[in-house]
Design a protein around this motif. Structure first.
Motif, short mmCIF file in Angstrom:
data_model
loop_
_atom_site.label_atom_id
_atom_site.label_comp_id
_atom_site.label_asym_id
_atom_site.label_seq_id
_atom_site.Cartn_x
_atom_site.Cartn_y
_atom_site.Cartn_z
N LYS A 183 31.77 81.00 75.51
CA LYS A 183 30.78 81.98 75.03
C LYS A 183 30.40 81.70 73.58
CE LYS A 183 32.31 85.74 78.02
NZ LYS A 183 33.07 87.00 78.06
N ARG A 184 31.41 81.39 72.77
CA ARG A 184 31.15 81.16 71.34
C ARG A 184 30.37 79.88 71.09
NH1 ARG A 184 36.66 83.01 68.18
NH2 ARG A 184 36.92 84.99 69.26
N VAL A 185 30.54 78.90 71.98
CA VAL A 185 29.90 77.61 71.81
C VAL A 185 28.64 77.49 72.68
CG1 VAL A 185 30.31 75.10 71.93
CG2 VAL A 185 32.15 76.60 71.24
N HIS A 186 28.42 78.50 73.53
CA HIS A 186 27.26 78.56 74.42
C HIS A 186 27.30 77.50 75.52
CE1 HIS A 186 25.77 81.40 71.52
NE2 HIS A 186 25.83 80.49 70.57
N VAL A 187 28.50 77.34 76.10
CA VAL A 187 28.70 76.50 77.28
C VAL A 187 29.62 77.26 78.22
CG1 VAL A 187 28.37 74.31 76.03
CG2 VAL A 187 30.68 75.23 76.30
N SER A 188 29.82 76.76 79.42
CA SER A 188 30.71 77.44 80.37
C SER A 188 32.17 77.12 80.05
CB SER A 188 30.40 76.97 81.80
OG SER A 188 30.83 75.63 81.97
N GLY A 189 33.05 77.96 80.58
CA GLY A 189 34.48 77.71 80.44
C GLY A 189 34.87 76.39 81.08
#
Length: 162
Positions: free
Chosen positions: A34-40
């Motif tokens: 979420k913080r990096v704007h990618v999926s887990g």
């Protein structure tokens, strides 16, 4: 492997992920994503890549050793009989649990090591009964740490090209 080859295989997203984990290794990959704007899942794949490249070497739990009764941290400047004995001596020092890190150095010492002990009696025992008995060590100089003020990782920024 050439260090620059590893640098070329990582990008700003990898560095952001590493930076977040260095700040708080407890965060789940979903939160990092979420913080990096990618999926887990992307965070997981990138972490695996960083492990395969040897950039990430595992995870470590940091413990306040003094609260567990290990009150003495000391640094040892180690003189070797010959610098060519470094590898043999390093292997022997790795077998001593109180030795928590070693560095092959330039300057007056061949090796600079950190050891952790319960008290001064334990320190004396480790120095006398363990370290001084390692073949190839000529002599040591001991420096007792009175306080560790800073223990941190380097700040991570954009990868540099060669």
């Amino acid at each position: 492997m050439d260090k620059n080859l590893e640098i070329d295989k990582i990008d700003a997203t990898d560095l952001k992920i590493l930076s977040i984990l260095l700040d708080d290794a407890h965060l789940p990959y979903t939160e990092i994503g979420k913080r990096v704007h990618v999926s887990g899942g992307t965070v997981h794949v990138r972490m695996k890549k960083l492990e395969q490249l040897g950039i990430v070497k595992g995870a470590q739990l940091l413990v306040d050793q003094t609260k567990l009764g290990w009150d003495i941290s000391a640094f040892l400047g180690i003189y070797l009989d010959k610098s060519s004995l470094y590898e043999e001596v390093a292997v022997q020092l790795e077998k001593i649990p109180e030795v928590v890190n070693i560095h092959y150095t330039t300057g007056i010492y061949s090796i600079f090591a950190k050891i952790v002990c319960r008290d001064t009696q334990h320190l004396r025992q480790v120095l006398h009964d363990k370290i001084q008995k390692v073949g190839g060590i000529q002599r040591t100089e001991t420096f007792i740490s009175l306080e560790e003020r800073i223990a941190r990782s380097i700040p991570l920024d954009e990868p540099h090209s060669a």
